[in-house]
Structure formats: C-alpha cells, structure tokens
Design a protein around this motif. Structure first.
Motif, PDB file in Angstrom:
ATOM      1  N   HIS A   1       0.365  31.564 -17.521  1.00 49.59           N
ATOM      2  CA  HIS A   1       0.335  30.239 -18.154  1.00 49.59           C
ATOM      3  C   HIS A   1       1.537  30.025 -19.071  1.00 49.59           C
ATOM      4  O   HIS A   1       2.178  28.960 -19.047  1.00 49.59           O
ATOM      5  CB  HIS A   1      -0.952  30.063 -18.944  1.00 49.59           C
ATOM      6  N   THR A   2       1.868  31.037 -19.879  1.00 49.88           N
ATOM      7  CA  THR A   2       2.979  30.911 -20.815  1.00 49.88           C
ATOM      8  C   THR A   2       4.297  30.738 -20.084  1.00 49.88           C
ATOM      9  O   THR A   2       5.129  29.886 -20.433  1.00 49.88           O
ATOM     10  CB  THR A   2       3.047  32.140 -21.736  1.00 49.88           C
ATOM     11  N   GLN A   3       4.528  31.545 -19.045  1.00 48.07           N
ATOM     12  CA  GLN A   3       5.753  31.436 -18.260  1.00 48.07           C
ATOM     13  C   GLN A   3       5.847  30.068 -17.589  1.00 48.07           C
ATOM     14  O   GLN A   3       6.903  29.426 -17.592  1.00 48.07           O
ATOM     15  CB  GLN A   3       5.795  32.537 -17.208  1.00 48.07           C
ATOM     16  N   ASN A   4       4.736  29.641 -17.002  1.00 49.43           N
ATOM     17  CA  ASN A   4       4.738  28.361 -16.302  1.00 49.43           C
ATOM     18  C   ASN A   4       5.006  27.196 -17.254  1.00 49.43           C
ATOM     19  O   ASN A   4       5.687  26.233 -16.888  1.00 49.43           O
ATOM     20  CB  ASN A   4       3.407  28.155 -15.584  1.00 49.43           C
ATOM     21  N   GLU A   5       4.488  27.279 -18.464  1.00 47.36           N
ATOM     22  CA  GLU A   5       4.730  26.221 -19.445  1.00 47.36           C
ATOM     23  C   GLU A   5       6.202  26.174 -19.835  1.00 47.36           C
ATOM     24  O   GLU A   5       6.773  25.094 -20.018  1.00 47.36           O
ATOM     25  CB  GLU A   5       3.859  26.447 -20.685  1.00 47.36           C
ATOM     26  N   ARG A   6       6.851  27.338 -19.943  1.00 53.52           N
ATOM     27  CA  ARG A   6       8.276  27.353 -20.298  1.00 53.52           C
ATOM     28  C   ARG A   6       9.121  26.637 -19.262  1.00 53.52           C
ATOM     29  O   ARG A   6      10.129  26.016 -19.585  1.00 53.52           O
ATOM     30  CB  ARG A   6       8.779  28.800 -20.456  1.00 53.52           C
ATOM     31  N   GLY A   7       8.720  26.739 -17.989  1.00 56.07           N
ATOM     32  CA  GLY A   7       9.516  26.135 -16.919  1.00 56.07           C
ATOM     33  C   GLY A   7       8.934  24.867 -16.338  1.00 56.07           C
ATOM     34  O   GLY A   7       9.385  24.423 -15.279  1.00 56.07           O
ATOM     35  N   ALA A   8       7.989  24.252 -17.024  1.00 58.15           N
ATOM     36  CA  ALA A   8       7.259  23.120 -16.457  1.00 58.15           C
ATOM     37  C   ALA A   8       8.164  21.927 -16.147  1.00 58.15           C
ATOM     38  O   ALA A   8       9.072  21.587 -16.913  1.00 58.15           O
ATOM     39  CB  ALA A   8       6.153  22.686 -17.420  1.00 58.15           C
ATOM     40  N   SER A   9       7.881  21.288 -15.028  1.00 58.99           N
ATOM     41  CA  SER A   9       8.662  20.133 -14.577  1.00 58.99           C
ATOM     42  C   SER A   9       8.683  19.011 -15.612  1.00 58.99           C
ATOM     43  O   SER A   9       9.689  18.291 -15.732  1.00 58.99           O
ATOM     44  CB  SER A   9       8.080  19.598 -13.269  1.00 58.99           C
ATOM     45  N   LYS A  10       7.614  18.859 -16.361  1.00 60.34           N
ATOM     46  CA  LYS A  10       7.526  17.751 -17.311  1.00 60.34           C
ATOM     47  C   LYS A  10       8.605  17.809 -18.390  1.00 60.34           C
ATOM     48  O   LYS A  10       8.918  16.790 -19.018  1.00 60.34           O
ATOM     49  CB  LYS A  10       6.144  17.738 -17.971  1.00 60.34           C
ATOM     50  N   HIS A  11       9.186  18.984 -18.605  1.00 66.07           N
ATOM     51  CA  HIS A  11      10.230  19.118 -19.621  1.00 66.07           C
ATOM     52  C   HIS A  11      11.611  18.690 -19.109  1.00 66.07           C
ATOM     53  O   HIS A  11      12.536  18.502 -19.903  1.00 66.07           O
ATOM     54  CB  HIS A  11      10.335  20.573 -20.089  1.00 66.07           C
ATOM     55  N   LEU A  12      11.755  18.583 -17.794  1.00 69.64           N
ATOM     56  CA  LEU A  12      13.092  18.444 -17.219  1.00 69.64           C
ATOM     57  C   LEU A  12      13.806  17.150 -17.603  1.00 69.64           C
ATOM     58  O   LEU A  12      14.972  17.200 -18.013  1.00 69.64           O
ATOM     59  CB  LEU A  12      13.017  18.587 -15.696  1.00 69.64           C
ATOM     60  N   PRO A  13      13.182  15.968 -17.482  1.00 67.07           N
ATOM     61  CA  PRO A  13      13.943  14.741 -17.772  1.00 67.07           C
ATOM     62  C   PRO A  13      14.536  14.710 -19.174  1.00 67.07           C
ATOM     63  O   PRO A  13      15.707  14.352 -19.350  1.00 67.07           O
ATOM     64  CB  PRO A  13      12.899  13.625 -17.567  1.00 67.07           C
TER      65      PRO A  13
ATOM     66  N   HIS B   1       5.537  25.671  -6.783  1.00 68.37           N
ATOM     67  CA  HIS B   1       4.084  25.785  -6.719  1.00 68.37           C
ATOM     68  C   HIS B   1       3.358  24.537  -7.201  1.00 68.37           C
ATOM     69  O   HIS B   1       2.129  24.536  -7.297  1.00 68.37           O
ATOM     70  CB  HIS B   1       3.566  26.998  -7.521  1.00 68.37           C
ATOM     71  N   ASP B   2       4.069  23.474  -7.531  1.00 66.33           N
ATOM     72  CA  ASP B   2       3.440  22.238  -7.999  1.00 66.33           C
ATOM     73  C   ASP B   2       4.295  21.060  -7.540  1.00 66.33           C
ATOM     74  O   ASP B   2       5.017  20.456  -8.330  1.00 66.33           O
ATOM     75  CB  ASP B   2       3.287  22.252  -9.522  1.00 66.33           C
ATOM     76  N   LEU B   3       4.183  20.743  -6.268  1.00 70.73           N
ATOM     77  CA  LEU B   3       5.006  19.686  -5.701  1.00 70.73           C
ATOM     78  C   LEU B   3       4.628  18.322  -6.276  1.00 70.73           C
ATOM     79  O   LEU B   3       5.479  17.428  -6.365  1.00 70.73           O
ATOM     80  CB  LEU B   3       4.879  19.688  -4.176  1.00 70.73           C
ATOM     81  N   ASP B   4       3.377  18.163  -6.700  1.00 71.75           N
ATOM     82  CA  ASP B   4       2.981  16.904  -7.339  1.00 71.75           C
ATOM     83  C   ASP B   4       3.769  16.690  -8.627  1.00 71.75           C
ATOM     84  O   ASP B   4       4.260  15.590  -8.899  1.00 71.75           O
ATOM     85  CB  ASP B   4       1.481  16.900  -7.650  1.00 71.75           C
ATOM     86  N   ALA B   5       3.882  17.752  -9.431  1.00 69.66           N
ATOM     87  CA  ALA B   5       4.657  17.648 -10.673  1.00 69.66           C
ATOM     88  C   ALA B   5       6.122  17.407 -10.382  1.00 69.66           C
ATOM     89  O   ALA B   5       6.800  16.642 -11.086  1.00 69.66           O
ATOM     90  CB  ALA B   5       4.479  18.914 -11.513  1.00 69.66           C
ATOM     91  N   ALA B   6       6.640  18.055  -9.341  1.00 69.69           N
ATOM     92  CA  ALA B   6       8.040  17.834  -8.967  1.00 69.69           C
ATOM     93  C   ALA B   6       8.275  16.364  -8.635  1.00 69.69           C
ATOM     94  O   ALA B   6       9.278  15.770  -9.060  1.00 69.69           O
ATOM     95  CB  ALA B   6       8.405  18.717  -7.778  1.00 69.69           C
ATOM     96  N   GLU B   7       7.361  15.779  -7.889  1.00 68.02           N
ATOM     97  CA  GLU B   7       7.524  14.372  -7.522  1.00 68.02           C
ATOM     98  C   GLU B   7       7.421  13.460  -8.740  1.00 68.02           C
ATOM     99  O   GLU B   7       8.101  12.444  -8.832  1.00 68.02           O
ATOM    100  CB  GLU B   7       6.496  13.985  -6.470  1.00 68.02           C
ATOM    101  N   GLU B   8       6.572  13.830  -9.688  1.00 66.67           N
ATOM    102  CA  GLU B   8       6.387  12.990 -10.876  1.00 66.67           C
ATOM    103  C   GLU B   8       7.565  13.073 -11.838  1.00 66.67           C
ATOM    104  O   GLU B   8       8.004  12.055 -12.390  1.00 66.67           O
ATOM    105  CB  GLU B   8       5.111  13.389 -11.620  1.00 66.67           C
ATOM    106  N   TRP B   9       8.091  14.287 -12.052  1.00 62.73           N
ATOM    107  CA  TRP B   9       9.052  14.492 -13.129  1.00 62.73           C
ATOM    108  C   TRP B   9      10.486  14.760 -12.665  1.00 62.73           C
ATOM    109  O   TRP B   9      11.435  14.391 -13.371  1.00 62.73           O
ATOM    110  CB  TRP B   9       8.604  15.671 -14.011  1.00 62.73           C
ATOM    111  N   SER B  10      10.653  15.401 -11.531  1.00 60.77           N
ATOM    112  CA  SER B  10      11.987  15.857 -11.123  1.00 60.77           C
ATOM    113  C   SER B  10      12.670  14.923 -10.145  1.00 60.77           C
ATOM    114  O   SER B  10      13.889  14.724 -10.213  1.00 60.77           O
ATOM    115  CB  SER B  10      11.896  17.266 -10.525  1.00 60.77           C
ATOM    116  N   VAL B  11      11.913  14.372  -9.215  1.00 62.85           N
ATOM    117  CA  VAL B  11      12.491  13.432  -8.260  1.00 62.85           C
ATOM    118  C   VAL B  11      12.965  12.197  -9.024  1.00 62.85           C
ATOM    119  O   VAL B  11      12.198  11.577  -9.755  1.00 62.85           O
ATOM    120  CB  VAL B  11      11.482  13.055  -7.168  1.00 62.85           C
ATOM    121  N   GLY B  12      14.233  11.888  -8.897  1.00 60.60           N
ATOM    122  CA  GLY B  12      14.816  10.756  -9.612  1.00 60.60           C
ATOM    123  C   GLY B  12      15.466  11.118 -10.930  1.00 60.60           C
ATOM    124  O   GLY B  12      16.146  10.286 -11.535  1.00 60.60           O
TER     125      GLY B  12
END
Length: 267
Positions: free
Chosen positions: A143-155, A175-186
């Motif tokens: 959980h801690t590692q995943n939070e550090r790299g979470a897509s939501k932080h990218l924009p 491992h979370d294509l939904d998050a990628a589409e929400e936060w990273s695409v675009g």
C-alpha cells in the motif's frame, strides 16, 4: 528504427542477486546484464535501448551512475539515478559527471513519492539541465509503495515545469488502468507501453483508444526488460490495430524525437 524505452540493467553479479528475489513478484525472462540485453536486442531487431539504473538508497547513487555511464553508446542510452535525500545539486552533478542522458525514478523501490515537493524540485532541476525522466507510475508493491507512485499525483507533479520531458511508464498506471485513464491520459507526459507480464494481456481495443486519446505521437514503446521478452512486446504493439504511421512512432520515432536523436531514425 525500434527503440526500447524501458530496460533495467545491473552489473553482472548484482543482476543475479536482484532477479533471484523476483522484483514485484515477477519471474524474470532474461538475465539483467548488459551483454544479455544486447543479445536480446539483436534477436528482437531493437536498434537502441534506454538502460535504466536505479539506486534504492542515497549512498549508492554515485556508483550506480558510474556503472550505467560506461555503457556502449552505440546501442544503449544511459538513464541513471537520483535520490531525494541528496541535495539537488549533488544529484545533477552525479549525472553530468558520468555523462548520463536521463533519469529513472522508481517509487516502488526508492523512498520517493510523486506527491513529494522534493521530487518536483528534482524534476525542475533536471528540466533546467535538459535531462529527461522516465518514472514508474502506478502499483506493483504494498500500500505504501503504491501510494508513492499513484497515478493521481502525476498531473500536479509535472504541471508548469518548463522544458520537462517526462515519460510515465506502464501507461501511467501499472495494475490500475482505470486510474491511468483518469489521471495520466491527457497529462503533459509521454506514456510508455510496458505492462508486465505482457502488454498482450490487455484488451487491444482499450489500449488503442488510450493511445489515440492521449495522442499517438506522445506514446513510446517499452518492454520492462528483463521482466518481459521485448520481441513478444513488439508483437503486442503491432497487434493493436494502429496505423502504420502511429505504429512507427510508438516503436521508435516518438522517443527519438523526445530524446533529440531523430537523425538516427532517418539515417
């Protein structure tokens, strides 16, 4: 020309130890050495590869950069390492002293968060010095590692940094294509295609849609060698139903333009 944006390498003895521990729970397909990568590239028809070296802790940054700085520049593009516990100036100097072309950030293995202001300070300094970045974005750990790299932080991380060239690995959401589409695409980044154990496990129509919505000219091929087989991943890209122009861009042209080596593609 085919350029692989995502190849991890280690000194021979260290590669054996690292891969014996099955990083992120995956069985390696290849050996993680520079000679092994060269053989793999020759077999798969890959012309150039970004060789990624990551220091998990600050004290190994310098020797990691010394190692990757020695690679054969006719086949390998050295991407070295930084660490938020070091002064920004020391990080940049280590890269420059070793002729490093770019940087790999890895929130799963480094105490480095995409939400940390120190990471943004590093990115700003790298952009000022013309040094591109590729980063693991998404899950793959606890959980801690995943939070550090979470897509939501990218924009927020990449917004408003002049000259930043940033590649978000795994479509910006492993491992979370939904998050990628929400936060990273675009977002103001290039997306990279690796998805161990294989891009081919994802629905081709969904990936094709992601590539086109983000902009096919801002997507680059990466294998995540040695955890996948590059030839298999190239086949997966070619099976997405892209146009010939889109496919050529993803497999090499887009990355060549991002790195400023277009003349090698047209040679």
């Amino acid at each position: 020309m085919i350029i692989d944006a995502h190849c991890h390498v280690w000194p021979d003895a260290i590669a054996r130890k690292v891969l014996a521990n099955k990083p992120v729970g995956l069985d390696p397909v290849h050996d993680g050495t520079l000679d092994g990568l060269r053989r793999t590239m020759d077999a798969a028809g890959i012309d150039l590869a970004m060789t990624l070296a990551v220091a998990n802790v600050a004290r190994t940054v310098q020797r990691t950069n010394e190692f990757v700085g020695t690679v054969d520049r006719s086949r390998f593009i050295p991407f070295g390492t930084v660490h938020p516990e070091l002064p920004v100036e020391e990080n940049v100097a280590s890269l420059q002293d070793n002729g490093i072309v770019g940087v790999k950030l890895h929130p799963l293995f480094q105490e480095l968060s995409l939400a940390d202001g120190r990471t943004r300070e590093i990115l700003t300094a790298l952009a000022e010095n013309g040094i591109p970045v590729i980063a693991h974005v998404g899950c793959g750990g606890d959980h801690t590692q995943n939070e550090r790299g979470a897509s939501k932080h990218l924009p927020a991380l990449v917004q408003g940094i002049p000259g930043l060239r940033f590649i978000a690995a795994h479509f910006g959401g492993y491992h979370d294509l939904d998050a990628a589409e929400e936060w990273s695409v675009g977002a103001c980044v290039h997306l990279e295609t690796s998805w161990p154990p294989s891009l081919g496990t994802l629905p081709a129509d969904r990936i094709r849609s992601i590539i086109r919505r983000h902009g096919a000219d801002r997507v680059v091929y990466g294998s995540d060698w040695p955890m996948t087989d590059p030839a298999t991943e190239i086949t997966a890209v070619r099976s997405l139903g892209l146009t010939a122009e889109e496919e050529a861009g993803v497999l090499g042209g887009n990355l060549a333009r991002l790195l400023g080596i277009e003349e090698l593609v047209s040679a």
